[in-house]
Design a protein around this motif. Structure first.
Motif, mmCIF file in Angstrom:
data_model
loop_
_atom_site.group_PDB
_atom_site.id
_atom_site.type_symbol
_atom_site.label_atom_id
_atom_site.label_comp_id
_atom_site.label_asym_id
_atom_site.label_seq_id
_atom_site.Cartn_x
_atom_site.Cartn_y
_atom_site.Cartn_z
ATOM 1 N N GLU A 167 -2.555 -57.478 -39.505
ATOM 2 C CA GLU A 167 -1.673 -58.366 -40.265
ATOM 3 C C GLU A 167 -1.961 -58.287 -41.764
ATOM 4 O O GLU A 167 -1.788 -59.254 -42.501
ATOM 5 C CB GLU A 167 -1.847 -59.820 -39.775
ATOM 6 C CG GLU A 167 -1.556 -60.019 -38.301
ATOM 7 C CD GLU A 167 -0.107 -59.684 -37.951
ATOM 8 O OE1 GLU A 167 0.775 -59.990 -38.780
ATOM 9 O OE2 GLU A 167 0.123 -59.117 -36.863
ATOM 10 N N TYR A 168 -2.412 -57.144 -42.221
ATOM 11 C CA TYR A 168 -2.724 -56.956 -43.635
ATOM 12 C C TYR A 168 -1.443 -56.989 -44.474
ATOM 13 O O TYR A 168 -0.328 -56.806 -43.969
ATOM 14 C CB TYR A 168 -3.452 -55.631 -43.834
ATOM 15 C CG TYR A 168 -2.761 -54.451 -43.203
ATOM 16 C CD1 TYR A 168 -1.728 -53.792 -43.848
ATOM 17 C CD2 TYR A 168 -3.142 -54.017 -41.930
ATOM 18 C CE1 TYR A 168 -1.077 -52.723 -43.247
ATOM 19 C CE2 TYR A 168 -2.508 -52.951 -41.327
ATOM 20 C CZ TYR A 168 -1.464 -52.304 -41.990
ATOM 21 O OH TYR A 168 -0.825 -51.262 -41.395
ATOM 22 N N SER A 169 -1.621 -57.196 -45.793
ATOM 23 C CA SER A 169 -0.486 -57.264 -46.716
ATOM 24 C C SER A 169 -0.815 -56.463 -47.970
ATOM 25 O O SER A 169 -1.954 -56.489 -48.457
ATOM 26 C CB SER A 169 -0.179 -58.715 -47.104
ATOM 27 O OG SER A 169 0.091 -59.486 -45.958
ATOM 28 N N LEU A 170 0.188 -55.791 -48.516
ATOM 29 C CA LEU A 170 0.020 -54.987 -49.725
ATOM 30 C C LEU A 170 0.935 -55.520 -50.809
ATOM 31 O O LEU A 170 2.136 -55.742 -50.576
ATOM 32 C CB LEU A 170 0.346 -53.509 -49.443
ATOM 33 C CG LEU A 170 0.072 -52.527 -50.584
ATOM 34 C CD1 LEU A 170 -1.433 -52.451 -50.883
ATOM 35 C CD2 LEU A 170 0.614 -51.139 -50.244
ATOM 36 N N TYR A 171 0.360 -55.694 -52.016
ATOM 37 C CA TYR A 171 1.093 -56.244 -53.153
ATOM 38 C C TYR A 171 0.904 -55.347 -54.371
ATOM 39 O O TYR A 171 -0.050 -54.565 -54.459
ATOM 40 C CB TYR A 171 0.605 -57.661 -53.478
ATOM 41 C CG TYR A 171 0.694 -58.631 -52.333
ATOM 42 C CD1 TYR A 171 1.858 -59.362 -52.096
ATOM 43 C CD2 TYR A 171 -0.393 -58.813 -51.479
ATOM 44 C CE1 TYR A 171 1.944 -60.254 -51.043
ATOM 45 C CE2 TYR A 171 -0.311 -59.701 -50.412
ATOM 46 C CZ TYR A 171 0.858 -60.426 -50.196
ATOM 47 O OH TYR A 171 0.939 -61.306 -49.150
ATOM 48 N N ILE A 172 1.835 -55.515 -55.330
ATOM 49 C CA ILE A 172 1.746 -54.746 -56.578
ATOM 50 C C ILE A 172 2.364 -55.558 -57.706
ATOM 51 O O ILE A 172 3.246 -56.402 -57.484
ATOM 52 C CB ILE A 172 2.473 -53.381 -56.438
ATOM 53 C CG1 ILE A 172 2.225 -52.507 -57.662
ATOM 54 C CG2 ILE A 172 3.959 -53.575 -56.185
ATOM 55 C CD1 ILE A 172 2.759 -51.088 -57.520
ATOM 56 N N ARG A 173 1.906 -55.327 -58.915
ATOM 57 C CA ARG A 173 2.554 -55.888 -60.098
ATOM 58 C C ARG A 173 2.258 -54.991 -61.290
ATOM 59 O O ARG A 173 1.225 -54.321 -61.346
ATOM 60 C CB ARG A 173 2.073 -57.302 -60.393
ATOM 61 C CG ARG A 173 0.601 -57.408 -60.729
ATOM 62 C CD ARG A 173 0.260 -58.823 -61.122
ATOM 63 N NE ARG A 173 -1.168 -59.063 -61.106
ATOM 64 C CZ ARG A 173 -1.723 -60.245 -61.339
ATOM 65 N NH1 ARG A 173 -0.955 -61.276 -61.609
ATOM 66 N NH2 ARG A 173 -3.036 -60.384 -61.303
ATOM 67 N N LYS A 174 3.179 -54.971 -62.207
ATOM 68 C CA LYS A 174 2.975 -54.245 -63.459
ATOM 69 C C LYS A 174 2.351 -55.203 -64.451
ATOM 70 O O LYS A 174 2.838 -56.325 -64.653
ATOM 71 C CB LYS A 174 4.292 -53.711 -64.010
ATOM 72 C CG LYS A 174 4.137 -52.825 -65.248
ATOM 73 C CD LYS A 174 5.478 -52.247 -65.675
ATOM 74 C CE LYS A 174 5.270 -51.252 -66.822
ATOM 75 N NZ LYS A 174 4.805 -51.911 -68.053
ATOM 76 N N LEU A 175 1.272 -54.780 -65.067
ATOM 77 C CA LEU A 175 0.584 -55.612 -66.042
ATOM 78 C C LEU A 175 1.206 -55.417 -67.411
ATOM 79 O O LEU A 175 1.396 -54.281 -67.862
ATOM 80 C CB LEU A 175 -0.902 -55.255 -66.081
ATOM 81 C CG LEU A 175 -1.658 -55.442 -64.762
ATOM 82 C CD1 LEU A 175 -3.092 -54.941 -64.916
ATOM 83 C CD2 LEU A 175 -1.644 -56.884 -64.323
ATOM 84 N N SER A 176 1.515 -56.509 -68.054
ATOM 85 C CA SER A 176 2.114 -56.422 -69.384
ATOM 86 C C SER A 176 1.034 -56.212 -70.427
ATOM 87 O O SER A 176 -0.163 -56.401 -70.186
ATOM 88 C CB SER A 176 2.877 -57.710 -69.696
ATOM 89 O OG SER A 176 1.955 -58.793 -69.854
ATOM 90 N N LYS A 177 1.423 -55.808 -71.624
ATOM 91 C CA LYS A 177 0.478 -55.630 -72.717
ATOM 92 C C LYS A 177 -0.203 -56.959 -73.051
ATOM 93 O O LYS A 177 -1.374 -56.986 -73.413
ATOM 94 C CB LYS A 177 1.188 -55.074 -73.940
ATOM 95 C CG LYS A 177 1.660 -53.641 -73.774
ATOM 96 C CD LYS A 177 2.298 -53.112 -75.057
ATOM 97 C CE LYS A 177 2.749 -51.660 -74.868
ATOM 98 N NZ LYS A 177 3.386 -51.134 -76.113
ATOM 99 N N ALA A 178 0.558 -58.061 -72.906
ATOM 100 C CA ALA A 178 -0.046 -59.367 -73.169
ATOM 101 C C ALA A 178 -1.154 -59.665 -72.175
ATOM 102 O O ALA A 178 -2.202 -60.215 -72.522
ATOM 103 C CB ALA A 178 1.035 -60.455 -73.104
#
Length: 675
Positions: free
Chosen positions: A72-83
């Protein structure tokens, strides 16, 4: 631009305190090379991508021995902003489900198990018959295929899973860097010459035996010496100090690290060697370059090895196991988004047919398949190659295995009669093989006719530098290095005659090195005057420091090679990693050296290799530095040189990782915009 982008993105990633890099684990054995935790994401932490290039993602969650993994694992992602990176906070962009973010549905979930050894003690216990020495790993996995991150920047990837042994919630955090590439070409064409196994010390030795010198000053230089830009390339793999040709060549063609034996993939633990997470290849990117940026380009592959071998296969293949030669032949024209190169020249005929020792996939006649399905003209010897004047795609296979080396093709020609090596599977030897320059120039002619406007990429490999370094056959290795250098000179002349020199970037490098060096010269006449029992006297023939006089090699006819190889004064040369063998510092006129042969089995049940009594029978004994199960020399850690000439060559100066070569070639060819 590439260097600046890489530096900036790596600096941004370093600044993110919330996601600290997990250093590579020490040790000789691992559960899975790019997988430091029970929860794994491939591509791994700190991977650099080319914006818009396709890649696969694999998640594996492990449970050891009787423990079953969390499904039941989960994978996430996000783009990091310069801020985010500037403030060292991660609040602006929220983590998003990976499937939702990429709009790519994963394959159906899978489960399997595999086993590994936790350390050397466990491994050698297994070799002695202990069936309980290995550790079983149970796996739950998902894979996302053909993912693309089009927007450059820094991304955080997070895997959440349960450690079923402890009951604790676990996370694996990664940083991915996505690099932009120019949409404007600096060069229309790129030639990547690979001297397989070639090091700076070997180039120095090749220069010494082939170029005239007066008062210690060379009167001629090698063609490599005349390149305006020189750099160094770090060659280690993702999980080992010492690389092999597969994953090192793969780094040049994908921009990704990998593990020994792997081509265009991150090795996972699945049973199949063909479902591992893939990376898009340089040739594939060139094939789908947008029309507004020059359009689809041509691809050429030239090698003195089998065309299915590691370095040429890295241009077009995806597999965890480089030894899958039969399937690799099929992948060229039938694989996922196949490269279908315009020029394929080399050896490896046994994987194209099923006659007399042929090993083709399902017994298929791939000569016929390549011709009927893709329009290839097939040639089988030097005369047929040189006679070809057509514009269609060209397949040239000149040997059942690797081509014979330059020294046997051109000097000790009787050695060609020792085996049935015809590429079509007859009982005849291949006596009319082309040289490397024959193949490269003909390949360039075809590429130019087919893609003069759009441009092209050629990989040309002098494979047997490495092939001869393994059995410690230094004369044959240096001769093939000189063949590479002469080919470079003829290539530059051809480009200039055809007004392509100002549009073509030429790179010359190696995929890895051998620990070769020269430490003096040898008076072989004095060496041979003593009996086998007088080893100390034989060693006294080695001159060092002020007694290391010049060797006897002379190139009077100016063809770039010594006129005579069996000379009195030779080089005292050797490597660090070698089996027990005998050495006489003299050319073997009867064919490739066999330095060690099996003399029985150890208590671990593997063969033990000792000095071959028929090799250098009147030489001196050299106790091996490797384990008794090693029959030949091995690769080394050292950086390899890279020489660059032409538009964009300035990018290749300095010290760089092998993965950076891909990004810099992509920059030069303008691969930042794909359809």
């Amino acid at each position: 631009m590439v260097k600046v982008l890489l530096f900036v993105l790596l600096s941004l990633a370093t600044a993110i305190s919330a996601v600290s890099a997990q250093l590579d684990h020490p040790g000789q054995f691992s559960r899975l090379g790019a997988c430091p935790d029970l929860g794994c994401v491939l591509p791994p932490d700190r991977t650099n991508f080319l914006a818009g290039a396709k890649f696969d993602v694999r998640v594996e969650v492990h449970g050891e021995d009787q423990v079953q993994p969390d499904t039941e694992y989960s994978l996430y992602i996000r783009k990091l902003s310069k801020a985010d990176t500037k403030a060292r906070k991660n609040n602006n962009n929220k983590l998003v489900d990976f499937t939702k973010f990429t709009k790519v549905q994963p394959d159906a979930p899978e489960t399997w198990n595999f086993s590994y050894f936790k350390d050397a003690s466990a491994y050698w216990k297994s070799q002695s018959g202990d069936k309980n020495a290995s550790t079983t790993v149970n796996v739950a996995s998902s894979a996302w295929r053909n993912v693309r991150l089009r927007e450059p920047g820094t991304y955080e990837v997070l895997l959440k899973y349960q450690d079923m042994a402890s009951g604790n919630q676990k996370t694996s955090q990664l940083i991915w860097n996505v690099n932009a590439a120019s949409k404007k070409r600096k060069a229309k064409n790129v030639i990547l010459f690979i001297g397989d196994g070639m090091t700076t010390a070997m180039i120095t030795a090749a220069r010494l035996i082939s170029k005239p010198h007066v008062s210690g000053l060379y009167q001629k230089r090698m063609h490599m010496d005349q390149f305006p830009v020189l750099g160094h390339v770090m060659t280690h793999s993702i999980d080992s100090l010492i690389t092999d040709s597969a994953n090192s060549a793969s780094a040049y063609n994908t921009g990704h690290k990998s593990s020994p034996g792997a081509l265009g993939v991150y090795p996972d633990s699945s049973p199949s060697p063909f479902d591992d997470p893939k990376q898009e290849l340089l040739a594939q990117l060139l094939r789908r370059r947008s029309k507004k940026n020059g359009g689809k380009g041509g691809v050429g592959i030239v090698t003195t090895a089998e065309v299915q071998d590691a370095t040429p296969a890295a241009v077009f293949s995806h597999t965890r196991q480089r030894g899958e030669g039969a399937t690799i032949v099929d992948q060229m024209i039938h694989g996922q988004d196949p490269v279908v190169a315009d020029v394929i020249l080399g050896g490896g005929g046994k994987y194209f047919h099923s006659q007399n020792g042929g090993k083709s996939l399902n017994g298929t006649d791939y000569y016929e398949v390549y011709s009927k399905e893709r329009g290839y003209k097939t040639v089988f010897d030097r005369d047929e190659l040189l006679a070809y004047k057509g514009k269609g795609p060209l397949l040239g296979i000149f040997h059942s295995g690797n081509l014979n080396v330059w020294l046997d093709r051109n000097v000790y020609k009787d050695n060609l009669n020792q085996t049935a090596s015809d590429p079509r599977g007859s009982d005849l030897p291949a006596l009319n093989q082309p040289n490397l320059d024959d193949m490269v120039i003909k390949g360039l002619e075809v590429l130019d006719m087919r893609y003069r406007k759009e441009g092209w990429f050629m990989m040309a490999e002098a494979a047997s530098i490495d092939t001869m370094m393994h059995p410690l056959d230094y004369d044959r290795a240096l001769a093939d290095l000189l063949e590479l250098d002469n080919t470079i000179g003829k290539t530059k002349d051809w480009l200039k005659r055809n007004n392509l020199d100002k549009d073509t970037l030429i790179l010359t490098t190696a995929d890895h090195g051998h620990s070769f060096d020269v430490y003096g010269s040898v008076d072989t006449q004095y060496f041979n005057s003593f009996s086998d029992s007088e080893e100390i006297e034989k060693k006294n023939s080695i001159g060092t420091y002020k007694n290391s006089g010049w060797p006897s090699y002379v190139d009077a006819d100016g063809d770039g090679f010594p006129d005579e190889w069996n000379v009195r004064y030779t080089l005292a040369a050797g490597t660090v990693g070698f089996p027990t063998h005998r050495e006489d510092f003299q050319v073997n006129v009867n064919g490739t050296r066999v330095p060690a042969v099996a003399q029985g089995n150890s208590h671990h049940h593997f063969k033990v290799y000792e000095a071959n009594p028929e090799d250098a029978p009147h030489g001196i004994n050299k106790a091996g530095t490797l384990g008794g199960n090693e029959a030949v020399g091995v690769h080394s850690l050292q950086d390899v040189p890279i020489f660059a000439s032409g538009p964009g060559s300035e990018l290749f100066a300095g010290v760089q990782d092998n993965t950076e070569i891909f990004h810099k070639i992509a920059e030069v060819l303008g691969l930042g915009d794909q359809k």
